[in-house]
Design an enzyme around this catalytic site. Sequence first.
Site, PDB file in Angstrom:
ATOM      1  N   CYS A   1      14.176   2.837   7.101  1.00 45.82           N
ATOM      2  CA  CYS A   1      15.401   3.149   6.342  1.00 45.82           C
ATOM      3  C   CYS A   1      15.038   3.330   4.871  1.00 45.82           C
ATOM      4  O   CYS A   1      13.876   3.252   4.488  1.00 45.82           O
ATOM      5  CB  CYS A   1      16.364   1.991   6.487  1.00 45.82           C
TER       6      CYS A   1
ATOM      7  N   ARG B   1      13.256  10.142   4.686  1.00 45.93           N
ATOM      8  CA  ARG B   1      13.101   8.935   5.510  1.00 45.93           C
ATOM      9  C   ARG B   1      14.067   8.987   6.687  1.00 45.93           C
ATOM     10  O   ARG B   1      14.068   8.109   7.531  1.00 45.93           O
ATOM     11  CB  ARG B   1      13.347   7.676   4.673  1.00 45.93           C
TER      12      ARG B   1
ATOM     13  N   TRP C   1      17.800   4.338   9.423  1.00 42.78           N
ATOM     14  CA  TRP C   1      17.059   4.977  10.517  1.00 42.78           C
ATOM     15  C   TRP C   1      17.071   3.919  11.613  1.00 42.78           C
ATOM     16  O   TRP C   1      16.282   2.976  11.586  1.00 42.78           O
ATOM     17  CB  TRP C   1      15.637   5.318  10.080  1.00 42.78           C
TER      18      TRP C   1
ATOM     19  N   ASN D   1      15.626  -2.736   4.603  1.00 47.55           N
ATOM     20  CA  ASN D   1      14.715  -1.877   5.359  1.00 47.55           C
ATOM     21  C   ASN D   1      13.673  -2.785   5.981  1.00 47.55           C
ATOM     22  O   ASN D   1      13.030  -3.575   5.288  1.00 47.55           O
ATOM     23  CB  ASN D   1      14.042  -0.843   4.449  1.00 47.55           C
ATOM     24  N   GLY D   2      13.522  -2.704   7.310  1.00 52.59           N
ATOM     25  CA  GLY D   2      12.529  -3.543   7.985  1.00 52.59           C
ATOM     26  C   GLY D   2      13.101  -4.042   9.306  1.00 52.59           C
ATOM     27  O   GLY D   2      14.134  -3.577   9.778  1.00 52.59           O
TER      28      GLY D   2
ATOM     29  N   GLU E   1      -5.546  16.208  23.355  1.00 51.15           N
ATOM     30  CA  GLU E   1      -4.741  16.041  22.130  1.00 51.15           C
ATOM     31  C   GLU E   1      -5.506  16.556  20.918  1.00 51.15           C
ATOM     32  O   GLU E   1      -4.957  17.244  20.062  1.00 51.15           O
ATOM     33  CB  GLU E   1      -4.364  14.569  21.966  1.00 51.15           C
TER      34      GLU E   1
ATOM     35  N   LYS F   1      -4.129  19.518  18.476  1.00 51.27           N
ATOM     36  CA  LYS F   1      -3.995  19.315  17.014  1.00 51.27           C
ATOM     37  C   LYS F   1      -4.708  20.437  16.265  1.00 51.27           C
ATOM     38  O   LYS F   1      -4.172  21.029  15.350  1.00 51.27           O
ATOM     39  CB  LYS F   1      -4.583  17.959  16.600  1.00 51.27           C
TER      40      LYS F   1
ATOM     41  N   GLU G   1      -3.024  24.008  16.832  1.00 52.79           N
ATOM     42  CA  GLU G   1      -1.653  24.232  16.334  1.00 52.79           C
ATOM     43  C   GLU G   1      -1.577  24.248  14.814  1.00 52.79           C
ATOM     44  O   GLU G   1      -0.628  24.796  14.265  1.00 52.79           O
ATOM     45  CB  GLU G   1      -0.676  23.213  16.919  1.00 52.79           C
TER      46      GLU G   1
ATOM     47  N   HIS H   1     -18.807  22.692  35.803  1.00 49.68           N
ATOM     48  CA  HIS H   1     -18.010  23.552  36.701  1.00 49.68           C
ATOM     49  C   HIS H   1     -17.437  24.761  35.970  1.00 49.68           C
ATOM     50  O   HIS H   1     -16.420  25.316  36.382  1.00 49.68           O
ATOM     51  CB  HIS H   1     -16.882  22.725  37.332  1.00 49.68           C
TER      52      HIS H   1
ATOM     53  N   LYS I   1       9.513  21.758  15.063  1.00 50.68           N
ATOM     54  CA  LYS I   1       9.271  20.318  15.233  1.00 50.68           C
ATOM     55  C   LYS I   1       9.884  19.843  16.548  1.00 50.68           C
ATOM     56  O   LYS I   1       9.349  18.990  17.217  1.00 50.68           O
ATOM     57  CB  LYS I   1       9.869  19.524  14.067  1.00 50.68           C
TER      58      LYS I   1
HETATM   59  C1  AGP Z   1       2.659  18.177  18.952  1.00 47.44           C
HETATM   60  O1  AGP Z   1       1.862  18.113  17.784  1.00 47.44           O
HETATM   61  C2  AGP Z   1       3.606  19.347  18.933  1.00 47.44           C
HETATM   62  N1  AGP Z   1       4.412  19.329  17.781  1.00 47.44           N
HETATM   63  C3  AGP Z   1       4.381  19.494  20.246  1.00 47.44           C
HETATM   64  O2  AGP Z   1       3.442  19.635  21.288  1.00 47.44           O
HETATM   65  C4  AGP Z   1       5.306  18.315  20.620  1.00 47.44           C
HETATM   66  O3  AGP Z   1       4.546  17.198  20.987  1.00 47.44           O
HETATM   67  C5  AGP Z   1       6.159  18.749  21.842  1.00 47.44           C
HETATM   68  O4  AGP Z   1       6.949  19.849  21.461  1.00 47.44           O
HETATM   69  C6  AGP Z   1       7.053  17.626  22.369  1.00 47.44           C
HETATM   70  O5  AGP Z   1       7.988  17.257  21.395  1.00 47.44           O
HETATM   71  P1  AGP Z   1       8.818  15.891  21.620  1.00 47.44           P
HETATM   72  O6  AGP Z   1       7.840  14.785  21.641  1.00 47.44           O
HETATM   73  O7  AGP Z   1       9.754  15.820  20.456  1.00 47.44           O
HETATM   74  O8  AGP Z   1       9.534  16.011  22.932  1.00 47.44           O
END
Ligand code: AGP
Length: 609
Positions: free
Chosen positions: A2, A27, A74, A98-99, A482, A486, A489, A505, A604
């Site tokens: 928060c 935040r 939050w 906040n906490g 992952e 990263k 993307e 393989h 996002k």
């Molecule tokens: C991850 O870095 C990406 N932004 C994307 O793969 C994300 O993880 C995916 O769209 C899922 O989003 P969510 O966790 O909000 O469901």
Amino acid sequence: MCGIVGYIGQQEATPIVLDGLRRLEYRGYDSAGVATLNDGRIEIRRAQGKLINLQKVLDERPVQGSCGIGHTRWATHGRPSENNAHPHYAGGIVVVHNGIIENYLPLKEKLKQQGHSFSSETDTEIIAHLIEEHYKELRDFEAAVRQALEEVRGAYAVAILCEQEPGKMIAAKLGSPLVVGKGEGEFFVASDIPAMLSHTREMIFVEDGEIVIFDDSQMRFTDLAGKAIEKQSKVIDWSPLMAEKGGYRHFMLKEIYEQPRAIADTIAGRVMEDQEEVFLKDMNLPVEELQGLEKIFIIACGTSWHAALVGKFLIEKLCRVPVEVDIASEFRYRDPIVNEKTLTLLISQSGETADTLAGLREAKGKGGKVVAICNVVDSSIARESHGVIYTHAGPEIGVASTKAFTTQLVALYLFALHLGRARQTVSDQTSRKLIDALLTLPRKVEEALELDGPIERIARQYMHASDFLYLGRGNQYPIALEGALKLKEISYIHAEGYPAGEMKHGPIALIDEELPVVVVVPHNATYEKVISNLEEVHARGGRVIAVTDGSADELKGKAEVVLTLPEIADELMPVLTSVPLQLLSYHIAVLKGTDVDQPRNLAKSVTVE
Ligand code: AGP
């Protein structure tokens, strides 16, 4: 996470407090509120939703006073609502916080027995009642605050007013950030610098265990026992945007560095030292239901799907329940076999991903139980689930998920321990060992972050590669995936994650002197095998970047770069190995000049199918 703001001086407090809350928008908030103390009376205005809603309330019912506190929530305990919004009031005391107060439930019971009644579901409200209780006896605001804060366990940054002692504001910090701004005959206090930057650049950073008392245009610092503390102020020369990023160049880097706190917050209140149980009260799944489970699905997208893959290893190892992991956009098209003895976990940072939400409805529609692992309280996926395990990572602004991912792993770890205890597949001894390991995780992530400098220096060697390969085995295979995600993307370099054992393989055909190969190879049961795979790459001229823990002797001469992490229980190692891969992607992307926080074509939260 928060945001709190406080003001005491000669000006009207409300506009200053509101402006400060606006500057803390990053935040995140799902409700907000302001309280002022004027002519010995506390006036409170609160509103659910964005700050604009609070502004409307204040336009209709303004409040006066040159001393005020405010809060953007939050949500962690208690869903977003006006009732749960701060400030919280009790018997002449008003507080913003906040906490997380870990022991708020026993304290709430004790206060109820002393005749207190509560109007919210929050942990914060007990702080106001505790101070009120002590004030009745001590008739001293400062002393009452000290006594009350001695009783609480957990994290707090608070700003408090007392009707009986107007012209005074008290703030205190333990575990959550708090900064004081020094003006001309006026003082500001806030969770973060941006809230005060337009009024003053002279700031004083409050340390854990310190209390600040503002009265009669004076300010003094003491410890919890009341002993005076001398503090130095600093002049902050950041721009407002820089300040929102906490001085980091990008939100993504700030969020990578927030991981120790985010992990600590996700753990807080759910485990206790030298206890074997894990407390997940919001999951709403009684023990007998957990004992009757015959199958678990975990469905998610992107990075959250990688967390789901790690979760499979954790749950099957600790709970001996079969786990099937699906990419959410595939799940509902294969007519999955779900019944009342099936539990489906939905992992989603945003809680709004359309594919994951559709998967939830598919599982629920077939009679299965659904539990969400989400970072946004009251998001669609959280709301439609039977239960929820919230990650307490705070808002994640960078499109590339970092702190949300590692806190998802922690949430899965807590779930697996909780399920294992319910099904008696995790003994007291094992549980205590794993909980002890979990409690060391924030510090070990701090240590992992010390690789940032070396990684920034090596990133230049790899920024021109057109392809990357990431290899891992077992619970490190999802981390290879992952790491590849990263990189691709945010730097737009093609990258693939592969099980290390799959090299022969097919992917081995890719190996040449141009190809960087990141090999995640901690000292675990598959270490020797992954070393063999690494040697296959090295023998063909591949440029190996090894991520390991403990001794790196065996890797000398076989890898161009060796990144060494602290050791930790194998179940938790995926959290640590994620960190250098996040940093490598970040620094390569910065060198390539891409928009790190908002990479092209990405959103996002993908709220469309
Ligand atoms: C991850 O870095 C990406 N932004 C994307 O793969 C994300 O993880 C995916 O769209 C899922 O989003 P969510 O966790 O909000 O469901």
